[in-house]
Design an enzyme around this catalytic site. Structure first.
Site, PDB file in Angstrom:
ATOM      1  N   ASP A 171       0.905  -1.140   0.000  1.00 39.15           N
ATOM      2  CA  ASP A 171       0.000   0.000   0.000  1.00 39.15           C
ATOM      3  C   ASP A 171       0.943   1.188   0.000  1.00 39.15           C
ATOM      4  OD1 ASP A 171      -1.474   2.264   0.857  1.00 39.15           O
ATOM      5  OD2 ASP A 171      -3.066   0.911   1.502  1.00 39.15           O
ATOM      6  N   HIS A 172       1.117   1.826  -1.134  1.00 46.04           N
ATOM      7  CA  HIS A 172       2.222   2.790  -1.223  1.00 46.04           C
ATOM      8  C   HIS A 172       2.023   3.992  -0.293  1.00 46.04           C
ATOM      9  CE1 HIS A 172      -0.376   4.893  -4.085  1.00 46.04           C
ATOM     10  NE2 HIS A 172       0.434   5.926  -4.032  1.00 46.04           N
ATOM     11  N   HIS A 234      -5.872   2.749   1.020  1.00 44.24           N
ATOM     12  CA  HIS A 234      -5.061   3.853   1.532  1.00 44.24           C
ATOM     13  C   HIS A 234      -5.728   4.587   2.709  1.00 44.24           C
ATOM     14  CE1 HIS A 234      -2.936   2.991  -2.050  1.00 44.24           C
ATOM     15  NE2 HIS A 234      -3.635   3.748  -2.867  1.00 44.24           N
TER      16      HIS A 234
HETATM   17  C1  BG6 Z   1      -3.470   4.566  -6.458  1.00 39.99           C
HETATM   18  C2  BG6 Z   1      -4.812   4.681  -7.109  1.00 39.99           C
HETATM   19  O1  BG6 Z   1      -3.455   3.508  -5.539  1.00 39.99           O
HETATM   20  O2  BG6 Z   1      -3.177   5.777  -5.772  1.00 39.99           O
HETATM   21  C3  BG6 Z   1      -4.852   5.857  -8.065  1.00 39.99           C
HETATM   22  O3  BG6 Z   1      -5.084   3.485  -7.822  1.00 39.99           O
HETATM   23  C4  BG6 Z   1      -4.450   7.120  -7.347  1.00 39.99           C
HETATM   24  O4  BG6 Z   1      -6.138   6.008  -8.635  1.00 39.99           O
HETATM   25  C5  BG6 Z   1      -3.119   6.908  -6.625  1.00 39.99           C
HETATM   26  O5  BG6 Z   1      -4.312   8.140  -8.310  1.00 39.99           O
HETATM   27  C6  BG6 Z   1      -2.792   8.107  -5.770  1.00 39.99           C
HETATM   28  O6  BG6 Z   1      -1.484   7.979  -5.299  1.00 39.99           O
HETATM   29  P1  BG6 Z   1      -0.631   9.257  -4.916  1.00 39.99           P
HETATM   30  O7  BG6 Z   1       0.633   8.699  -4.368  1.00 39.99           O
HETATM   31  O8  BG6 Z   1      -0.451  10.067  -6.169  1.00 39.99           O
HETATM   32  O9  BG6 Z   1      -1.446   9.979  -3.895  1.00 39.99           O
END
Ligand code: BG6
Length: 468
Positions: A171-172, A234
């Site tokens: 989960d980045h 997230h």
């Molecule tokens: C991803 C989603 O997990 O997270 C995307 O699938 C979203 O739809 C993205 O744009 C958002 O990541 P960040 O790091 O740009 O906030």
């Protein structure tokens, strides 16, 4: 040749590999987090020589590396990249991969499935036919399956081969600097730690607003929607980190146990409470996006009002909102404290996650001069403004890949968290269908539909704006 760690990336010519994984590995090698004798085997269907692939990858590293690109570092790292052409859907193709591995003495394997979840099972089946790979580490990306049931089946298959403790579900958001910082801000400061409860906190808000639309991912997104794409993973991760009890020690097992308790304590929603819980929106023009159904009712915006029914949080609403094409990129957590008197403004703490990383605090002071008036004072700490040139926050993937290599599991999603979140969201979706909850249109560039603004207002709250 002896190789300490062999990292195999399935989906080697995809966007994720080029934009995130290869640049992260390049930095890891440069900063000593990836051993010089580690090898990266890139698997793809296209026909590249090692050199051709390296040339291609170099351009992406130049564009996406967080540290300035240097030829010497690239040369050192790129020698570890090996391209292996293979159709990973073909079960007979795996014997060739076995030969590729057999050329070296390999200490440990790590696999990265940078492919759609439909292929996870096929690849696992293929790897099963190779000797000595069970119990290797494997990293997978969300979505973990298309439905909860499919995800369960997949999970069993992965756990059966790799072992539950070797699966790293990315989960980045858990790799983002300020999400990691929430714990420190909360637990290392008695002024916050002692007030972190419903007696002192009026409401909690988690916002993840995006400027971009669905871009090239319309096909995937139209089946997922904001609830599954952002909230279930997230935002529920952030929610559980914010709300959890202090673990006895910060081990992976204890952190996950406390996060899980929060998810279990989420107040159930039923048809009679749905309208006060959830507002959905869709940006104008979404149905014309490539690969999106012209009649789509998929939500590109979701606002929620949730409660955690435990002693710490009973009575404090958690407002969550996320959406695409909102005219801003802004991810933050805002804590609104209770007012000391009905006349004074509430103190507000904002943890800014992106694009600014920082902390904002608003509190009350006396207006200067011969007066007893109370006015708000604002303190704004911008971490990435000040430290930019000194520290340069590691990118989420860099951090998570390093953690995986080191066997640190705390900042990865656990299956039971995913299952609970998924259940909650699937139940909401069923209620949406049953009650025909509207999906409100909103103009691109607006922070969601008016109904989303009205949700907290109905209960005497508002989405926090820093300059209020
Ligand atoms: C991803 C989603 O997990 O997270 C995307 O699938 C979203 O739809 C993205 O744009 C958002 O990541 P960040 O790091 O740009 O906030």
């Amino acid at each position: 040749m002896k190789i300490s760690t062999n990292i195999t990336i399935f989906g080697g010519t995809g966007d994720l590999t080029f934009r995130k994984l290869v640049p992260a590995l390049y930095i890891m090698r440069r900063t000593g987090k990836l051993a010089p004798d580690a090898r990266v085997v890139i698997i793809g269907r296209r026909d590249y020589t090692d050199d051709a692939y390296r040339t291609l990858a170099r351009d992406w590293v130049r564009r996406f590396s967080r540290l300035p690109y240097t030829e010497a570092d690239w040369d050192a790292f790129s020698q570890s990249i090996h391209y292996y052409r293979m159709n990973f859907s073909d079960p007979t193709a795996y014997s060739g991969l076995a030969d590729c591995y057999a050329q070296h003495e390999i200490g440990a394997h790590m696999f990265y499935f940078a492919v759609a979840p439909a292929f996870f099972g096929t690849i696992t089946e293929g790897l099963k036919t190779l000797p000595g790979l069970s119990g290797s580490k494997v990293v997978i990306e969300k979505p973990f399956g298309e439905t909860l049931e499919a995800a369960r089946v997949l999970n069993e298959e992965l756990e059966g081969f790799f072992g539950a403790e070797n699966i790293y579900r990315i989960d980045h958001y858990l790799g983002k600097e300020m999400i990691r910082n929430v714990q420190t801000i909360r637990f290392a400061n008695p002024i916050f730690a002692n007030a972190w409860n419903s007696q002192s906190i009026e409401s909690v808000e988690i916002s993840a607003l995006e400027d971009v639309g669905v871009e090239t991912r319309g096909g995937y997104y139209d089946a997922a929607g904001a609830l599954k794409d952002m909230v279930q993973n997230h935002l529920f991760q952030i929610l559980s980190i914010l709300a959890m009890e202090r673990p006895d020690n910060f081990t992976s097992a204890e952190l996950h146990r406390e996060q899980l308790r929060v998810l279990r304590a989420l107040r159930p929603v039923d048809a009679s409470t749905l309208e006060d819980t959830l507002v959905l929106g869709q940006y104008a023009g979404y149905r014309e996006e490539p690969l999106v159904s012209p009649k789509s009712t998929t939500e590109t915006f979701a606002a929620m009002r949730l409660f955690i029914d435990n002693d710490r949080w009973r009575g404090t609403p958690f407002y969550i909102r996320t959406g695409k094409k909102t005219g801003t990129r802004q991810t933050e957590v805002a804590i609104t404290f209770r007012r000391s008197t009905p006349e004074t403004d509430p103190d507000v703490l904002i943890v800014k996650v992106q694009p600014t990383e920082g902390v904002y605090l608003r509190f009350n002071i006396k207006r200067p001069g011969d007066t007893e008036d109370i006015v708000p004072a604002k303190m704004d700490f911008c971490q990435n403004c000040i430290l930019e040139n000194h520290i340069n926050t590691p990118e989420a993937y860099e951090r998570l890949l390093t953690a995986c290599l080191n066997g640190e599991r705390a900042w990865f999603s656990q299956w039971d968290q995913i299952e609970l979140s998924w259940n909650f969201i699937e139940h909401l979706r069923a209620l949406v269908a049953q009650t025909a909850l509207p999906v409100h249109p909103y103009e691109a560039g607006n922070r969601g539909p008016d109904a989303a603004r009205a949700l907290p207002e109905k209960f005497g709250h508002a989405w926090v704006e820093e300059d209020d």
